[in-house]
Scaffold this active site. Structure first.
Site, PDB file in Angstrom:
ATOM      1  N   ILE A 233      -8.638 -16.525 -30.078  1.00 15.45           N
ATOM      2  CA  ILE A 233      -8.287 -17.769 -29.394  1.00 15.45           C
ATOM      3  C   ILE A 233      -8.712 -17.578 -27.937  1.00 15.45           C
ATOM      4  O   ILE A 233      -7.942 -17.181 -27.073  1.00 15.45           O
ATOM      5  CB  ILE A 233      -6.788 -18.062 -29.534  1.00 15.45           C
ATOM      6  CG1 ILE A 233      -6.402 -18.034 -31.016  1.00 15.45           C
ATOM      7  CG2 ILE A 233      -6.435 -19.420 -28.929  1.00 15.45           C
ATOM      8  CD1 ILE A 233      -4.926 -18.167 -31.268  1.00 15.45           C
ATOM      9  N   HIS A 234      -9.963 -17.871 -27.673  1.00 15.33           N
ATOM     10  CA  HIS A 234     -10.624 -17.454 -26.443  1.00 15.33           C
ATOM     11  C   HIS A 234     -10.098 -18.118 -25.164  1.00 15.33           C
ATOM     12  O   HIS A 234      -9.817 -17.452 -24.156  1.00 15.33           O
ATOM     13  CB  HIS A 234     -12.125 -17.751 -26.543  1.00 15.33           C
ATOM     14  CG  HIS A 234     -12.799 -17.162 -27.732  1.00 15.33           C
ATOM     15  ND1 HIS A 234     -13.370 -15.906 -27.741  1.00 15.33           N
ATOM     16  CD2 HIS A 234     -13.005 -17.660 -28.987  1.00 15.33           C
ATOM     17  CE1 HIS A 234     -13.898 -15.657 -28.922  1.00 15.33           C
ATOM     18  NE2 HIS A 234     -13.698 -16.705 -29.706  1.00 15.33           N
ATOM     19  N   ASP A 235     -10.004 -19.443 -25.175  1.00 15.94           N
ATOM     20  CA  ASP A 235      -9.892 -20.205 -23.934  1.00 15.94           C
ATOM     21  C   ASP A 235      -8.634 -19.970 -23.102  1.00 15.94           C
ATOM     22  O   ASP A 235      -8.704 -20.017 -21.869  1.00 15.94           O
ATOM     23  CB  ASP A 235     -10.051 -21.697 -24.231  1.00 15.94           C
ATOM     24  CG  ASP A 235     -11.468 -22.045 -24.667  1.00 15.94           C
ATOM     25  OD1 ASP A 235     -12.366 -21.203 -24.485  1.00 15.94           O
ATOM     26  OD2 ASP A 235     -11.680 -23.154 -25.190  1.00 15.94           O
TER      27      ASP A 235
END
Length: 318
Positions: A233-235
């Site tokens: 879940i990068h952002d």
């Protein structure tokens, strides 16, 4: 308590949802506006999705539509990680009355207005392609002095995901990334080196499923198809890097972007050659406290679940 007046530039996208959630639920952050950009989906869908998430959260902010295409070249095909609508097929599961209002001004003008009228420097979290920022810096270079820092989710010094060398956001618009990297603005870079470690375990997913509130239920649905293709879940890392840099390991380095055609297009790389006169232009994040990341995600969702029903109304419902 330090306050962070924030502009969130995003292309929702499943993981963008959790960046919006985190920005909205963090007491230190004053979320001024959410600007959309074409990326994980086309601009109509990313703008709609930004309106939807802000509306579901009851965020007292406006949405501004941004760039619909990269600066120079046509955008490469949109991937399938986020589904055809950007939210795993669940974007149209709510009525139009749940959408937060959209500004009559485009993102470029909203950026300029907020930055020039602010009495204090403004932070920017940019978690999609950097097209909006590149256009802003080209059109109104005078606003750079009003920016405290830009925290970016993009790039990857040691790896790529759309090619072996290039990360998706930078690959979508390398020329924009190059302009931002050379802008002289303080930059924080959360690339794949750190963001691919940003995962939720079965324990957190179980907690989400047991929460049984609207936003948690929605989160479980959009995550279910997404994490089967990309576990990270990068952002949200770009939000946490602003508010809690002590939870990360980073280095100040000189980062460049490859804008040439070919397999390295969009690659971000560090110039480590000795006897170079290039000073660091970016703080590059390489590792983080994973327990802190997971707790931050659950805390944000619990904050949303604890609100009274009328607090979840979008500004359209007030």
């Amino acid at each position: 308590m330090k306050k962070y007046p924030l502009i969130l530039d995003c292309d929702p996208g499943v993981d963008d949802v959790f960046a919006i959630l985190l920005a909205h639920s963090t007491p230190e952050i004053d979320l001024k506006v959410i600007c959309s950009v074409s990326g994980n989906a086309g601009i109509e869908k990313t703008t709609y999705n930004a309106q939807l998430i802000a509306g579901l959260l009851g965020a007292k902010t406006i949405i501004a539509e941004g760039a619909s295409r990269p600066l120079i070249k046509e955008a490469p095909p949109i991937g399938t990680v986020h589904g055809t609508d950007g939210l795993g097929g669940y974007a149209k599961g709510f009525g139009e009355d749940r959408l937060a209002p959209i500004s009559s001004m485009k993102a470029l003008d909203v950026y300029r207005k907020i930055l020039l009228e602010s009495e204090e420097p403004v932070y920017i979290a940019a978690v999609g392609p950097l097209t909006n920022l590149a256009i802003l810096f080209l059109a109104y270079p005078e606003v750079k002095s009003k920016i405290a820092a830009v925290s970016i989710m993009g790039g990857g010094i040691r790896r790529g995901n759309i090619t072996p060398y290039s990360e998706y956001n930078f690959y979508k618009d390398p020329e924009a990334a190059d302009i931002v990297m050379k802008s002289g603005v303080k930059l924080l870079l959360c690339g794949l080196d750190v963001t691919q470690k940003a995962t939720l375990s079965e324990k957190e997913m179980k907690s989400l499923k047991e929460s049984q509130n609207e936003f948690s239920d929605f989160s479980v649905k959009i995550l279910s198809s997404y994490i089967a293709k990309d576990a990270a879940i990068h952002d949200p890392c770009a939000i946490l890097a602003l508010t809690n840099p002590e939870k990360f390991i980073y280095e100040d380095q000189y980062v460049e972007i490859d804008t040439r055609e070919g397999i390295t297009r969009g690659m971000s790389y560090v110039d480590n050659r000795k006897n170079q006169e290039k000073k660091p232009n970016c703080r590059v994040f390489y590792d983080m406290d994973l327990d802190f990341f997971r707790k931050s995600m659950l805390d944000a969702l619990e904050h949303e679940a604890s609100k009274k029903p009328d607090e979840n109304k979008s500004p359209n419902d007030q």
